[in-house]
Design a protein around this motif. Structure first.
Motif, PDB file in Angstrom:
ATOM      1  N   GLU A   1      52.565  19.118 121.191  1.00 31.95           N
ATOM      2  CA  GLU A   1      53.448  18.762 120.327  1.00 31.95           C
ATOM      3  C   GLU A   1      54.177  17.512 120.435  1.00 31.95           C
ATOM      4  O   GLU A   1      54.647  16.967 119.412  1.00 31.95           O
ATOM      5  N   THR A   2      53.690  16.643 121.403  1.00 29.26           N
ATOM      6  CA  THR A   2      54.071  15.151 121.419  1.00 29.26           C
ATOM      7  C   THR A   2      53.038  14.202 120.348  1.00 29.26           C
ATOM      8  O   THR A   2      53.598  13.215 120.337  1.00 29.26           O
ATOM      9  N   MET A   3      52.013  14.852 119.862  1.00 27.63           N
ATOM     10  CA  MET A   3      51.171  14.313 119.005  1.00 27.63           C
ATOM     11  C   MET A   3      52.035  13.744 117.848  1.00 27.63           C
ATOM     12  O   MET A   3      52.433  14.543 117.011  1.00 27.63           O
ATOM     13  N   GLN A   4      51.576  12.758 117.051  1.00 24.81           N
ATOM     14  CA  GLN A   4      52.182  12.358 115.812  1.00 24.81           C
ATOM     15  C   GLN A   4      51.400  13.272 114.785  1.00 24.81           C
ATOM     16  O   GLN A   4      50.415  13.480 114.353  1.00 24.81           O
ATOM     17  N   PRO A   5      52.285  14.250 114.048  1.00 30.09           N
ATOM     18  CA  PRO A   5      51.676  14.864 112.856  1.00 30.09           C
ATOM     19  C   PRO A   5      51.103  14.033 111.723  1.00 30.09           C
ATOM     20  O   PRO A   5      51.435  12.873 111.681  1.00 30.09           O
ATOM     21  N   ALA A   6      50.109  14.530 111.480  1.00 30.77           N
ATOM     22  CA  ALA A   6      49.385  13.903 110.160  1.00 30.77           C
ATOM     23  C   ALA A   6      48.961  14.781 109.241  1.00 30.77           C
ATOM     24  O   ALA A   6      47.591  15.088 109.341  1.00 30.77           O
ATOM     25  N   PRO A   7      49.464  15.672 108.688  1.00 36.58           N
ATOM     26  CA  PRO A   7      48.822  16.561 107.579  1.00 36.58           C
ATOM     27  C   PRO A   7      48.183  16.140 106.524  1.00 36.58           C
ATOM     28  O   PRO A   7      48.309  14.995 106.162  1.00 36.58           O
ATOM     29  N   ILE A   8      47.245  16.929 106.083  1.00 32.17           N
ATOM     30  CA  ILE A   8      46.050  16.530 105.059  1.00 32.17           C
ATOM     31  C   ILE A   8      46.183  17.470 104.010  1.00 32.17           C
ATOM     32  O   ILE A   8      45.234  17.206 103.259  1.00 32.17           O
ATOM     33  N   SER A   9      47.162  18.185 103.701  1.00 32.49           N
ATOM     34  CA  SER A   9      47.287  18.869 102.646  1.00 32.49           C
ATOM     35  C   SER A   9      48.623  19.412 102.174  1.00 32.49           C
ATOM     36  O   SER A   9      49.664  18.925 103.205  1.00 32.49           O
ATOM     37  N   PRO A  10      48.911  19.468 101.087  1.00 33.53           N
ATOM     38  CA  PRO A  10      50.244  19.651 100.605  1.00 33.53           C
ATOM     39  C   PRO A  10      51.200  20.666 101.561  1.00 33.53           C
ATOM     40  O   PRO A  10      52.283  20.501 101.767  1.00 33.53           O
ATOM     41  N   TYR A  11      50.534  21.534 101.721  1.00 34.75           N
ATOM     42  CA  TYR A  11      51.081  22.709 102.675  1.00 34.75           C
ATOM     43  C   TYR A  11      51.558  22.153 103.843  1.00 34.75           C
ATOM     44  O   TYR A  11      52.635  22.404 104.353  1.00 34.75           O
ATOM     45  N   GLY A  12      50.682  21.583 104.747  1.00 27.68           N
ATOM     46  CA  GLY A  12      50.822  20.705 105.875  1.00 27.68           C
ATOM     47  C   GLY A  12      51.984  19.946 105.808  1.00 27.68           C
ATOM     48  O   GLY A  12      53.072  19.942 106.688  1.00 27.68           O
TER      49      GLY A  12
ATOM     50  N   ASP B   1      29.294  28.609 101.414  1.00 29.23           N
ATOM     51  CA  ASP B   1      29.633  27.993 100.093  1.00 29.23           C
ATOM     52  C   ASP B   1      30.157  26.456 100.638  1.00 29.23           C
ATOM     53  O   ASP B   1      30.359  26.170 101.777  1.00 29.23           O
ATOM     54  N   PRO B   2      30.203  25.608  99.835  1.00 23.97           N
ATOM     55  CA  PRO B   2      30.722  23.940 100.109  1.00 23.97           C
ATOM     56  C   PRO B   2      32.186  24.352 100.950  1.00 23.97           C
ATOM     57  O   PRO B   2      32.820  25.279 100.460  1.00 23.97           O
ATOM     58  N   PRO B   3      32.459  23.321 101.822  1.00 28.22           N
ATOM     59  CA  PRO B   3      34.020  23.510 102.502  1.00 28.22           C
ATOM     60  C   PRO B   3      34.911  23.351 101.251  1.00 28.22           C
ATOM     61  O   PRO B   3      34.761  22.784 100.218  1.00 28.22           O
ATOM     62  N   ARG B   4      36.093  23.434 102.025  1.00 29.87           N
ATOM     63  CA  ARG B   4      37.396  23.942 101.016  1.00 29.87           C
ATOM     64  C   ARG B   4      38.004  22.618 101.255  1.00 29.87           C
ATOM     65  O   ARG B   4      38.194  21.965 102.317  1.00 29.87           O
ATOM     66  N   GLU B   5      38.789  22.059 100.101  1.00 31.38           N
ATOM     67  CA  GLU B   5      39.520  21.004 100.135  1.00 31.38           C
ATOM     68  C   GLU B   5      40.706  20.987 100.761  1.00 31.38           C
ATOM     69  O   GLU B   5      41.347  22.411 100.833  1.00 31.38           O
ATOM     70  N   GLY B   6      41.096  20.093 101.786  1.00 32.07           N
ATOM     71  CA  GLY B   6      42.471  20.145 102.547  1.00 32.07           C
ATOM     72  C   GLY B   6      42.127  20.650 103.945  1.00 32.07           C
ATOM     73  O   GLY B   6      42.933  20.838 104.842  1.00 32.07           O
ATOM     74  N   ASP B   7      40.856  21.486 104.128  1.00 30.56           N
ATOM     75  CA  ASP B   7      40.661  22.094 105.332  1.00 30.56           C
ATOM     76  C   ASP B   7      40.567  21.177 106.380  1.00 30.56           C
ATOM     77  O   ASP B   7      39.954  19.961 106.266  1.00 30.56           O
ATOM     78  N   ILE B   8      40.811  21.661 107.616  1.00 29.79           N
ATOM     79  CA  ILE B   8      40.700  20.679 108.747  1.00 29.79           C
ATOM     80  C   ILE B   8      39.547  21.366 109.519  1.00 29.79           C
ATOM     81  O   ILE B   8      39.093  22.415 109.272  1.00 29.79           O
TER      82      ILE B   8
END
Ligand code: UD1
Length: 316
Positions: free
Chosen positions: A132-143, A266-273
């Protein structure tokens, strides 16, 4: 105690409502049934108050929260790919809607609000497990929307003194997760493909990993987050501490079903981690969170539930 559960007809919400009712609490469910289903509340019909409305309707939220002690705010537009496709809609529900819930909860002077945050807040930070102490860094609008919800909950704590706890769920799965949309959680899809004898699709090489968390563990965390003393303003991971790749889950499912699953890639999904795994030390310490159902047992239970829920061939 009186609980308002937003999204209470949904997957995690209805499982939480069942447990609250079992413990003798009074429950109001606010749900617009956009993803939730009334049948998810079949076991508690007559024992709860159900209000069909969206969290984007502030007046409806105000009515729902009236005299509540606790708010479990679980209503949301889920799904990373849906948010990539339609960020405005995800923003409208997850951020504007959350702000409505916070304003209404503040004005109703509830004891505490628990917000359903998400592991997606961590984004692509490479360190595992996520702490939890890590700096958040979302890579999708949902995040982004889920992280903004946390910030708002905390700011409401500071500005208005409203107690708040944020729970970052890690890939929750289990009975009642809806497998029918293109945006459904991966295990609900894999299991129903297995039961229907259709081919599951893996996006990417299947080596991405997740801390798949059986829903009973999330329900346990929800209730503890309302009751635990001295934790307001804190964020907790709700996972199990383990992680499995999609390829491993396919193999395990094959063992449970007694037949191998032949997936198409199939190819990877956009925004996937790529990888996700929770450090749950903080929740263990401050909430007494102690996940009881490990992944493989959860997968067996979930498989059994979908098999029992499946329409018989004649009904199809
Ligand atoms: C994310 C969040 C999770 C949140 C959820 C809400 C992370 C790590 N997790 O889940 O906390 O609750 O959004 O929607 O950000 N996949 C397939 N085939 C399918 C479906 C999915 O291969 O048919 C793959 C996806 O590409 C992804 C993985 O399975 O790599 C998991 O996908 P999904 O179940 O949608 O969850 P996340 O996006 O990880």
């Amino acid at each position: 105690m009186r609980y308002l559960v937003t999204g209470g007809a949904g997957f995690i919400g209805s499982n939480t409502v069942d447990e609250l009712v079992r413990r003798g609490h009074s429950v109001v469910v606010l749900d617009d049934l956009s993803a939730g289903k009334e049948e998810n509340l079949a076991d508690v019909r007559g024992k709860i108050t159900f209000m069909k409305a969206s969290i984007t309707d502030l007046e409806a939220v105000r009515r729902a929260v009236h005299e509540a002690d606790y708010v479990l705010h679980l209503a949301a537009r889920t799904s990373v790919p849906r948010s990539v496709k339609d960020p405005l809609e995800t923003n409208r529900v997850n951020i504007d809607g959350t702000l409505n819930v916070l304003v209404a909860a503040r004005d109703a002077k509830v004891k505490r609000i628990v917000f359903a945050a998400s592991s997606s807040a961590y984004g692509e930070t490479p360190t595992l497990p996520k702490v939890e102490t890590m700096q958040p860094a979302p890579i999708s609008p949902y995040g982004v929307t889920k992280y903004v919800g946390e910030l708002y909950a905390q700011v409401f704590g500071r500005c208005y003194g409203i107690e708040n706890v944020c729970l970052r769920y890690f890939n929750v799965f289990g009975p009642r997760q809806d497998p029918s949309s293109p945006y459904s959680g991966v295990l609900s899809k894999f299991i129903t493909c297995c039961l229907d004898d259709t081919q599951p699709t893996v996006f990417g090489d299947g080596e991405q990993s997740r801390d798949f968390t059986y829903v009973d563990n999330a329900v346990q965390a929800n209730l503890l987050a309302c009751e635990a003393p001295g934790v307001s303003g804190k964020v907790f991971n709700v996972g199990t501490g383990a992680r499995y790749t999609l390829n491993q889950t396919l193999q395990l499912l094959g063992q449970i079903a007694g037949k191998p699953l032949d997936a198409k890639y199939d190819p990877p999904r956009e925004g996937d981690i790529r990888d996700s795994q929770a450090d749950i030390t903080l929740g263990r310490k401050l909430l007494a969170y102690d996940p009881q159902v490990h992944f493989e047992e959860g997968l067996r239970r979930t498989f059994a539930w979908y098999r029992a829920a499946q329409p018989k061939p004649a009904e199809k």
